[in-house]
Design a protein around this motif. Structure first.
Motif, short mmCIF file in Angstrom:
data_model
loop_
_atom_site.label_atom_id
_atom_site.label_comp_id
_atom_site.label_asym_id
_atom_site.label_seq_id
_atom_site.Cartn_x
_atom_site.Cartn_y
_atom_site.Cartn_z
N PRO A 46 -12.13 -15.89 6.00
CA PRO A 46 -11.63 -15.76 4.63
C PRO A 46 -10.89 -14.45 4.43
O PRO A 46 -11.15 -13.45 5.11
CB PRO A 46 -12.91 -15.83 3.79
N ILE A 47 -9.95 -14.47 3.49
CA ILE A 47 -9.21 -13.26 3.13
C ILE A 47 -10.02 -12.50 2.09
O ILE A 47 -10.16 -12.94 0.95
CB ILE A 47 -7.82 -13.60 2.58
N LEU A 48 -10.60 -11.38 2.50
CA LEU A 48 -11.31 -10.52 1.56
C LEU A 48 -10.28 -9.77 0.73
O LEU A 48 -9.32 -9.22 1.27
CB LEU A 48 -12.21 -9.54 2.30
N ILE A 49 -10.47 -9.75 -0.57
CA ILE A 49 -9.44 -9.14 -1.42
C ILE A 49 -9.98 -7.91 -2.14
O ILE A 49 -11.16 -7.86 -2.49
CB ILE A 49 -8.89 -10.18 -2.43
N PRO A 50 -9.06 -6.91 -2.28
CA PRO A 50 -7.64 -6.88 -1.90
C PRO A 50 -7.47 -6.66 -0.39
O PRO A 50 -8.35 -6.12 0.26
CB PRO A 50 -7.10 -5.69 -2.69
N SER A 51 -6.31 -7.08 0.11
CA SER A 51 -6.02 -6.86 1.53
C SER A 51 -4.53 -7.07 1.77
O SER A 51 -3.78 -7.43 0.86
CB SER A 51 -6.84 -7.80 2.41
N SER A 52 -4.12 -6.86 3.02
CA SER A 52 -2.75 -7.13 3.44
C SER A 52 -2.80 -8.11 4.59
O SER A 52 -3.63 -7.97 5.50
CB SER A 52 -2.04 -5.84 3.87
#
Length: 290
Positions: free
Chosen positions: A245-251
């Motif tokens: 999963p994309i942990l937010i915030p991120s790039s």
């Protein structure tokens, strides 16, 4: 005998998630209900469509993004999974894969007949997985289909779980850097209705086993499709597999490589190289999916 639930309008998702929380401790059994949820004559809210286009990066036009139709289907998916006969808890479920078949462009002014059912419960190395199958038609013509596979972590079902998949070879072309803001979960939830707590607040995500808030998989899939929207044929099959999963915030890095009339694409963490999503777009849509 198949039980059919006919809806005159899309169900409100907040109450469905609340209902699912209350029912979670009482879920039992491992068989899926023989249930079809149907909505006839669904129309598009132009303001919601414009807000969705803005959040996901699509240009405003008279045809619907293929991933936007998932937004219309999702409340019916949720109604299936929130049903008292559904054996697994909805809240905390994880979207694993998604396949969309667009048979032709769908106009924003067309009335849509939507039908959703759950099928093929099977083991996953982290729990149980289920397919939510949707079909959308206009005046009897099938125009769009989808299979969404969801993971219900910690649930056990009969059978042998498949081994963990090995990441495919990623596209080697140069990509684009996406800055994924910390509020993207709340912004996408506002236009798509997916108010699963894992996307809305770090505390909600931690309570369900995630280190912090994560981006919606379908936001990632939608944003990727938007990047290629002007180069797609009228009919195509779009398949994505959500990895870490994309942990937010991120790039994240987005790459897309064209092969004849098809595309291979991927999302990876900009710092660590972790694979978040892989996918493909194939120009020829099959006649049907099941």
């Amino acid at each position: 005998m198949t039980r059919t639930v006919e809806l005159s309008s899309a169900p409100s998702l907040g109450p469905l998630f609340a209902q699912a929380v209350v029912r979670a401790p009482f879920r039992k059994g491992r068989e899926l209900p023989d249930l079809v949820v149907r909505q006839l004559g669904a129309s598009v809210d132009r303001d919601q469509l414009a807000a969705y286009d803005d959040v996901c990066g699509f240009a405003l036009r008279d045809t619907l993004p293929a991933t936007y139709i998932h937004v219309l289907v999702f409340p019916l998916q949720t109604r299936v999974m929130a049903d008292a006969a559904f054996p697994f808890p909805l809240v905390g479920s994880v979207h694993l894969t998604n396949t969309i078949v667009q048979h032709r462009p769908v106009l924003a002014g067309e009335l849509l007949d939507i039908e959703v059912r759950a099928t093929d419960v099977r083991p996953h190395f982290r729990g149980a997985q289920v397919d939510l199958v949707a079909e959308v038609s206009v005046a009897g013509e099938t125009v769009w289909q989808e299979v969404s596979t969801y993971l219900f972590r910690g649930q056990k079902v009969a059978g042998t779980a498949p081994l963990r998949s090995v990441d495919p070879q990623l596209p080697t072309v140069a990509g684009a850097l996406w800055r994924v803001p910390g509020d993207i979960g709340r912004r996408y939830a506002a236009v798509a209705g997916d108010v699963n707590p894992i996307h809305l607040h770090p505390l909600g995500a931690k309570a369900l086993g995630f280190p912090t808030t994560i981006a919606h998989g379908m936001w990632s899939a939608s944003h990727a499709l938007a990047a290629l929207a002007n180069r797609l044929p009228d009919g195509f099959t779009y398949t994505v597999e959500f990895k870490k999963p994309i942990l937010i915030p991120s790039s994240v890095n987005f790459v897309a490589q064209q092969r004849d009339s098809s595309w291979d694409l991927a999302l990876t963490n900009a710092r660590k190289g972790t694979v978040h999503m892989t996918g493909s777009i194939r120009a020829q849509a099959p006649s049907t999916i099941s």
